[in-house]
Design an enzyme around this catalytic site. Sequence first.
Site, mmCIF file in Angstrom:
data_model
loop_
_atom_site.group_PDB
_atom_site.id
_atom_site.type_symbol
_atom_site.label_atom_id
_atom_site.label_comp_id
_atom_site.label_asym_id
_atom_site.label_seq_id
_atom_site.Cartn_x
_atom_site.Cartn_y
_atom_site.Cartn_z
ATOM 1 N N SER A 51 0.852 -1.186 0.000
ATOM 2 C CA SER A 51 0.000 0.000 0.000
ATOM 3 C C SER A 51 0.885 1.232 0.000
ATOM 4 C CB SER A 51 -0.916 -0.002 1.218
ATOM 5 O OG SER A 51 -0.143 -0.186 2.374
ATOM 6 N N SER A 63 15.138 8.546 3.118
ATOM 7 C CA SER A 63 14.648 7.500 2.207
ATOM 8 C C SER A 63 13.438 7.889 1.369
ATOM 9 C CB SER A 63 14.342 6.227 2.990
ATOM 10 O OG SER A 63 13.406 6.490 4.012
#
Length: 324
Positions: free
Chosen positions: A83, A309
Site C-alpha cells: 500500500s 529515504s
Amino acid sequence: MTTAPPALPTYDDVVAAAGRIAGHAHRTPVLASRTINAEWGAQVFFKCENLQRMGAFKFRGAFNALAQFDAAQRKAGVVAFSSGNHAQGIALAARELGIPATIVMPQDAPAAKVAATQGYGANVVFYDRYTQDREQITRDLAERNGLTLIPPYDHADVLTGQGTAAKELFEEVGPLDAFFVCLGGGGLLSGSALATRALSPHTKLYGVEPAAGNDGQQSFRSGAIVHIDTPQTIADGAQTQHLGNITFPIIRRDVDDILTVTDEQLVDGMRFFAERMKLIVEPTGCLGFAAARAMRDELKGQRVGVLISGGNVDLARFSALVSA
Ligand SMILES: *Cc1c(COP(=O)(O)O)cnc(C)c1O
C-alpha cells in the site's frame, strides 16, 4: 544432506544495477546543513531520496528488477502487494518499461496512494485486510495470469537496486566515518551495506528502525530472524514484521549495529527538515537522521552520511504531525 544456501548478491550486482537505472532514476542531490554541522561539530551529508522519482528510493530496486524481465515476463506483466512506496515504484518502473502492472492493495488504503498508483497506469486489485491473505491473493493472481511477483525487499534485484543510492553518495563525497540508513525489511540497508563495504570499508554502518518495531535489532543481536506483530508507529514504510532471508545475512555480516528511535524523534526530524532545509520528508525517511542526532556527541569531528529515504506523506498528515 543440507543444501547450500543460495549465493548472496555482491557489490558487482549493485554496479550492474546502477548501469540499468542510469537515465531512468534521478541521481539525487547530496545536501548539507550549516546549522547541523555547527551544532554537531561534524560534517553531515544528506542523500536525498525524497527527491527521487515517485518520492522514494523504491523506484531504483523496482526498475532494476523489471529491466531484467525476459520477453515472456514483460508480456505477461508484474504483480506486487503494497500500500506504500513499493507499489508506486513498481507501477512507475513498469509504465516506463511498457510492462503491465497489477498491485494488490487493502480496501482501506489511503485514497492518495491508490490514486498515485493508478495514475502510473497500474491495475489495482483490492482485498480485505481482515478476512483475506494478501500473499495468497497475490500468488493466485501470479499463477493464474503468469505474472512475475516482485516482493518489496527480499529479492536480489530489488536490494541491489536500492544499493545504488549509497554507491552514488560515496562516489560523490568519498569515505565516511559513519552512515545511518532507514530500516524496514532491509532492502535499502542490505544494498547500502554492499556499497559501503566496497567503497568505504571502515564506515560504521547503522540501520535505524522504529522503537515500536525493533525486530531488526532483535534479529541482528540474536543471530536469527525475529518475527513481530505489525508495529504501531508513524513510520509506515518500516512497519515490517521481519527481515528477509536474503537481506538478513547481508545485514548481519556487513552492518555494525541496529538502532531505534521513537515517533517523537521522527516528528522532530520532520520539523527540522521542513524548517531548516526546506525538505518534505515522510516519517520513515527521518529514521537515519533521528538516530544520528541522538548520538551527535559521539560523531564530533566525523564525516557522517544520512540517507533520507522518502518524502511521500500527504499534506494534511504532514501538518497534523508537525504542528502537534
Ligand atoms: C520501504 C521504505 C523504507 C524501508 O525499506 P526496506 O528496504 O524495507 O528496509 C524506508 N523508508 C521509506 C521511505 C520506504 O519507502
